[in-house]
Design a protein around this motif. Structure first.
Motif, PDB file in Angstrom:
ATOM      1  N   PRO A 226       0.802  -1.230   0.000  1.00  0.00           N
ATOM      2  CA  PRO A 226       0.000   0.000   0.000  1.00  0.00           C
ATOM      3  C   PRO A 226       0.834   1.278   0.000  1.00  0.00           C
ATOM      4  O   PRO A 226       0.459   2.264  -0.641  1.00  0.00           O
ATOM      5  N   LEU A 227       1.990   1.271   0.664  1.00  0.00           N
ATOM      6  CA  LEU A 227       2.833   2.467   0.639  1.00  0.00           C
ATOM      7  C   LEU A 227       3.413   2.704  -0.744  1.00  0.00           C
ATOM      8  O   LEU A 227       3.554   3.849  -1.193  1.00  0.00           O
ATOM      9  N   ALA A 228       3.760   1.621  -1.439  1.00  0.00           N
ATOM     10  CA  ALA A 228       4.248   1.786  -2.816  1.00  0.00           C
ATOM     11  C   ALA A 228       3.171   2.388  -3.699  1.00  0.00           C
ATOM     12  O   ALA A 228       3.433   3.249  -4.551  1.00  0.00           O
ATOM     13  N   THR A 229       1.920   1.957  -3.489  1.00  0.00           N
ATOM     14  CA  THR A 229       0.805   2.510  -4.268  1.00  0.00           C
ATOM     15  C   THR A 229       0.610   3.989  -3.961  1.00  0.00           C
ATOM     16  O   THR A 229       0.370   4.815  -4.869  1.00  0.00           O
ATOM     17  N   ILE A 230       0.713   4.353  -2.688  1.00  0.00           N
ATOM     18  CA  ILE A 230       0.561   5.765  -2.307  1.00  0.00           C
ATOM     19  C   ILE A 230       1.638   6.609  -2.970  1.00  0.00           C
ATOM     20  O   ILE A 230       1.375   7.706  -3.493  1.00  0.00           O
ATOM     21  N   LYS A 231       2.874   6.110  -3.000  1.00  0.00           N
ATOM     22  CA  LYS A 231       3.949   6.891  -3.587  1.00  0.00           C
ATOM     23  C   LYS A 231       3.757   7.045  -5.093  1.00  0.00           C
ATOM     24  O   LYS A 231       3.979   8.121  -5.670  1.00  0.00           O
ATOM     25  N   LEU A 232       3.344   5.953  -5.748  1.00  0.00           N
ATOM     26  CA  LEU A 232       3.125   6.013  -7.192  1.00  0.00           C
ATOM     27  C   LEU A 232       2.009   7.001  -7.530  1.00  0.00           C
ATOM     28  O   LEU A 232       2.138   7.825  -8.451  1.00  0.00           O
ATOM     29  N   THR A 233       0.931   6.946  -6.776  1.00  0.00           N
ATOM     30  CA  THR A 233      -0.194   7.850  -7.039  1.00  0.00           C
ATOM     31  C   THR A 233       0.205   9.307  -6.777  1.00  0.00           C
ATOM     32  O   THR A 233      -0.167  10.215  -7.537  1.00  0.00           O
ATOM     33  N   SER A 234       0.966   9.540  -5.720  1.00  0.00           N
ATOM     34  CA  SER A 234       1.385  10.917  -5.440  1.00  0.00           C
ATOM     35  C   SER A 234       2.298  11.451  -6.531  1.00  0.00           C
ATOM     36  O   SER A 234       2.249  12.648  -6.875  1.00  0.00           O
ATOM     37  N   ALA A 235       3.149  10.583  -7.111  1.00  0.00           N
ATOM     38  CA  ALA A 235       4.018  11.035  -8.210  1.00  0.00           C
ATOM     39  C   ALA A 235       3.188  11.457  -9.425  1.00  0.00           C
ATOM     40  O   ALA A 235       3.491  12.460 -10.098  1.00  0.00           O
ATOM     41  N   GLU A 236       2.141  10.685  -9.739  1.00  0.00           N
ATOM     42  CA  GLU A 236       1.274  11.043 -10.872  1.00  0.00           C
ATOM     43  C   GLU A 236       0.533  12.351 -10.600  1.00  0.00           C
ATOM     44  O   GLU A 236       0.352  13.175 -11.504  1.00  0.00           O
ATOM     45  N   LEU A 237       0.116  12.569  -9.350  1.00  0.00           N
ATOM     46  CA  LEU A 237      -0.577  13.804  -9.022  1.00  0.00           C
ATOM     47  C   LEU A 237       0.337  15.017  -9.159  1.00  0.00           C
ATOM     48  O   LEU A 237      -0.096  16.104  -9.578  1.00  0.00           O
ATOM     49  N   GLU A 239       2.699  15.415 -11.321  1.00  0.00           N
ATOM     50  CA  GLU A 239       2.786  15.758 -12.754  1.00  0.00           C
ATOM     51  C   GLU A 239       1.504  16.409 -13.246  1.00  0.00           C
ATOM     52  O   GLU A 239       1.531  17.364 -14.036  1.00  0.00           O
ATOM     53  N   GLU A 240       0.342  15.901 -12.812  1.00  0.00           N
ATOM     54  CA  GLU A 240      -0.930  16.417 -13.316  1.00  0.00           C
ATOM     55  C   GLU A 240      -1.302  17.773 -12.711  1.00  0.00           C
ATOM     56  O   GLU A 240      -2.120  18.506 -13.278  1.00  0.00           O
ATOM     57  N   LEU A 241      -0.737  18.120 -11.563  1.00  0.00           N
ATOM     58  CA  LEU A 241      -1.104  19.365 -10.895  1.00  0.00           C
ATOM     59  C   LEU A 241      -0.044  20.442 -11.076  1.00  0.00           C
ATOM     60  O   LEU A 241       0.167  21.290 -10.201  1.00  0.00           O
ATOM     61  N   SER A 242       0.624  20.420 -12.212  1.00  0.00           N
ATOM     62  CA  SER A 242       1.681  21.408 -12.464  1.00  0.00           C
ATOM     63  C   SER A 242       1.137  22.834 -12.515  1.00  0.00           C
ATOM     64  O   SER A 242       1.855  23.787 -12.208  1.00  0.00           O
ATOM     65  N   GLN A 244      -1.333  23.909 -10.637  1.00  0.00           N
ATOM     66  CA  GLN A 244      -1.908  24.245  -9.334  1.00  0.00           C
ATOM     67  C   GLN A 244      -0.824  24.038  -8.251  1.00  0.00           C
ATOM     68  O   GLN A 244      -0.731  22.968  -7.669  1.00  0.00           O
ATOM     69  N   PRO A 245      -0.006  25.057  -8.005  1.00  0.00           N
ATOM     70  CA  PRO A 245       1.156  24.908  -7.106  1.00  0.00           C
ATOM     71  C   PRO A 245       0.783  24.447  -5.691  1.00  0.00           C
ATOM     72  O   PRO A 245       1.493  23.647  -5.089  1.00  0.00           O
ATOM     73  N   ASP A 246      -0.355  24.926  -5.160  1.00  0.00           N
ATOM     74  CA  ASP A 246      -0.714  24.556  -3.787  1.00  0.00           C
ATOM     75  C   ASP A 246      -1.011  23.057  -3.676  1.00  0.00           C
ATOM     76  O   ASP A 246      -0.519  22.373  -2.768  1.00  0.00           O
ATOM     77  N   LEU A 247      -1.812  22.565  -4.592  1.00  0.00           N
ATOM     78  CA  LEU A 247      -2.139  21.141  -4.566  1.00  0.00           C
ATOM     79  C   LEU A 247      -0.912  20.291  -4.895  1.00  0.00           C
ATOM     80  O   LEU A 247      -0.740  19.189  -4.352  1.00  0.00           O
ATOM     81  N   GLN A 248      -0.066  20.790  -5.785  1.00  0.00           N
ATOM     82  CA  GLN A 248       1.150  20.041  -6.120  1.00  0.00           C
ATOM     83  C   GLN A 248       2.067  19.914  -4.902  1.00  0.00           C
ATOM     84  O   GLN A 248       2.687  18.875  -4.673  1.00  0.00           O
ATOM     85  N   GLU A 249       2.126  20.977  -4.079  1.00  0.00           N
ATOM     86  CA  GLU A 249       2.941  20.915  -2.864  1.00  0.00           C
ATOM     87  C   GLU A 249       2.389  19.872  -1.886  1.00  0.00           C
ATOM     88  O   GLU A 249       3.151  19.147  -1.219  1.00  0.00           O
ATOM     89  N   ASP A 250       1.046  19.775  -1.816  1.00  0.00           N
ATOM     90  CA  ASP A 250       0.445  18.742  -0.959  1.00  0.00           C
ATOM     91  C   ASP A 250       0.797  17.348  -1.459  1.00  0.00           C
ATOM     92  O   ASP A 250       1.065  16.439  -0.646  1.00  0.00           O
ATOM     93  N   ALA A 251       0.805  17.152  -2.784  1.00  0.00           N
ATOM     94  CA  ALA A 251       1.155  15.852  -3.337  1.00  0.00           C
ATOM     95  C   ALA A 251       2.611  15.507  -3.034  1.00  0.00           C
ATOM     96  O   ALA A 251       2.937  14.341  -2.747  1.00  0.00           O
ATOM     97  N   ARG A 252       3.504  16.519  -3.101  1.00  0.00           N
ATOM     98  CA  ARG A 252       4.914  16.267  -2.762  1.00  0.00           C
ATOM     99  C   ARG A 252       5.050  15.874  -1.284  1.00  0.00           C
ATOM    100  O   ARG A 252       5.862  15.001  -0.921  1.00  0.00           O
ATOM    101  N   LEU A 253       4.258  16.518  -0.410  1.00  0.00           N
ATOM    102  CA  LEU A 253       4.293  16.173   1.014  1.00  0.00           C
ATOM    103  C   LEU A 253       3.862  14.722   1.246  1.00  0.00           C
ATOM    104  O   LEU A 253       4.460  13.997   2.061  1.00  0.00           O
ATOM    105  N   ILE A 254       2.831  14.299   0.508  1.00  0.00           N
ATOM    106  CA  ILE A 254       2.382  12.902   0.631  1.00  0.00           C
ATOM    107  C   ILE A 254       3.498  11.952   0.221  1.00  0.00           C
ATOM    108  O   ILE A 254       3.746  10.929   0.882  1.00  0.00           O
ATOM    109  N   ARG A 255       4.220  12.264  -0.884  1.00  0.00           N
ATOM    110  CA  ARG A 255       5.301  11.380  -1.327  1.00  0.00           C
ATOM    111  C   ARG A 255       6.444  11.359  -0.298  1.00  0.00           C
ATOM    112  O   ARG A 255       7.020  10.301  -0.025  1.00  0.00           O
TER     113      ARG A 255
END
Length: 461
Positions: A226-237, A239-242, A244-255
């Motif tokens: 499950p942690l590998a899945t979380i990291k993979l999904t956060s990496a895709e987010l 890229e897709e949230l380029s 939207q800087p605020d949401l992209q920063e949240d995705a980086r925090l998750i990774r």
């Protein structure tokens, strides 16, 4: 728990294990016996007794039993005070009956020992002394004050004064001797039971820690996916949230947090796999693991291998909790009493593996050598002992636990002083403990290649 605290605990708990129902049944047996004796004395031997007072004394016991049956639950456990009052009542009731039936001229006077022995078995020392002193006082008074036994013709039945005196001496000696005997035996049994419980607790704690290591390894393995899945999904987010800087920063925090969890679980997995998979290790490493908590206590602990010429490489040894914990207790005892150095010698042959623990301390007291390994062995401390080791209040539990655990693993233990052996160097003249196993009891059987426990796979991100 210190020695004094444990002693207080034992005294408080001593009389709290007897059920009220047990005391009631014992009293019923006494009541039946008393009624039978009174009836036979009157009907068979035509003795003139104070039947009204005799039946009154027995009736009080019957009423007390009936009240206890109907007022209290069957599973009630008597505390110390309740036990004391019940036994004291039985003693007073019995002595009153004896007073009515001839005092020490009555052969049933010997029954006075019953309540005294019961008190010595289940009560504290203070209660036992009070019951014993009361019994001796009442028996002494009955020598001079009692109602005589009279026949139908009015003759007084009595024995010679010298026999009365002998009866009094015999009962007095029996009260003192049997009280001490019963109390000593009961204390030995209670001490052994408490020591066995302490041993089982020590072993279960060590086993629980080992089992915890297996749980940690399994958790680290199962949470990897499950942690590998979380990291993979956060990496895709990311890229897709380029746009939207605020949401992209949240995705980086998750990774980042997923990476942190990965590092934690990988370290836990390595520690858990060590406990789960490494069931054996080289003998010297097992000894070092046992000695590790005592290596930094200001004493030198030297571990020395002594193999045979044909097999000088240390064999593998099982890392069983009882072996490590038992050796650890023995090493702790040696470090406690050593002046500067403790030696741990490992010897092995084709048939046996032995470990000798020696120190340069004063050795075991000569008068205690035969009792080493028994629980709650107390030796009177001198002023020199208190200055050398003021914090020590041992009860022999450590050595008992070590001996029990190591014997459980198949070992035989012997205790000696270095000064009693000619083959010990002048430095190693303190205490010596030797633990000897049959080789097949401590050395694991060799596995065919490829049949060992495989690696516990962990995820890589």
């Amino acid at each position: 728990m210190t020695e004094s605290e444990f002693g207080i605990f034992q005294e408080r708990q001593r009389g709290s294990f007897i059920r009220l129902r047990t005391m009631i049944w014992l009293r019923w047996f006494a009541i039946v016996g008393q009624l039978a004796a009174i009836t036979l004395a009157q009907k068979l031997y035509n003795l003139q007794l104070e039947l009204g007072l005799c039946y009154l004394a027995v009736g009080v016991s019957i009423v007390g039993n009936l009240i206890a049956i109907f007022v209290f639950p069957e599973n009630k456990r008597l505390n110390e005070a309740e036990n004391f009052l019940m036994v004291l009542f039985d003693l007073l009731q019995l002595c009153f009956l004896l007073y009515l039936t001839g005092g020490l001229h009555n052969p049933f006077t010997i029954l006075v020992l019953g309540p005294v022995i019961v008190s010595a078995t289940i009560m504290t020392l203070r209660s036992t002394i009070i019951i014993g002193a009361t019994a001796l006082t009442l028996v002494t008074l009955m020598v001079f004050f009692h109602l005589p036994l009279r026949t139908e013709q009015g003759f007084i039945m009595r024995i010679a004064d010298v026999f009365v005196f002998g009866q009094w001496i015999a009962i007095t000696i029996a009260v003192v001797f049997l009280s001490l005997y019963a109390r000593q035996i009961t204390e030995e049994m209670n001490s052994m039971g408490d020591a066995v419980v302490a041993t089982q607790m020590a072993l279960s704690r060590t086993q629980m820690l080992n089992n915890l290591g297996g749980v940690v390894a399994a958790a680290a393995h199962e949470l990897g996916t499950p942690l590998a899945t979380i990291k993979l999904t956060s990496a895709e987010l990311i890229e897709e949230l380029s746009d939207q800087p605020d949401l992209q920063e949240d995705a980086r925090l998750i990774r980042e947090q997923a990476n942190r969890c990965r590092d934690i679980l990988q370290s836990m997995g390595r520690a858990g796999k060590q406990d789960l998979q490494i069931r054996s290790a080289p003998l010297m490493e097992v000894i070092r693991e046992a000695a590790e908590p005592h290596l930094s206590r200001g004493k030198d602990v030297l571990i020395e291998p002594h193999g045979t010429e044909e097999d000088f490489d240390p064999p593998l040894a099982l890392r069983r909790p009882e072996i490590i914990h038992g050796l650890r207790n023995l090493i702790q005892n040696a470090v406690d009493f050593a002046r500067a150095t403790v030696w741990v010698e490992a010897h092995w042959t084709e048939n046996t593996v032995s470990i000798r623990i020696l120190d340069d301390g004063p050795g075991y007291p000569t008068n205690m050598l035969g009792r080493i390994g028994d629980p709650f062995v107390r030796n009177r401390k001198t002023d020199r002992d208190r200055k050398a080791r003021p914090e020590y209040e041992g009860m022999g539990l450590g050595l008992f636990i070590a001996k029990t655990l190591l014997q459980r693993s198949g070992a035989e233990l012997s205790f000696a002083n270095g000064g009693d052996r000619n083959n010990v160097s002048t430095q190693r003249r303190g205490a010596i403990v030797e633990v000897v196993w049959p080789r097949d009891a401590i050395v694991p059987p060799s596995l065919p290649k490829g049949e060992g426990i495989g690696e516990n796979p962990s995820f890589q991100l």
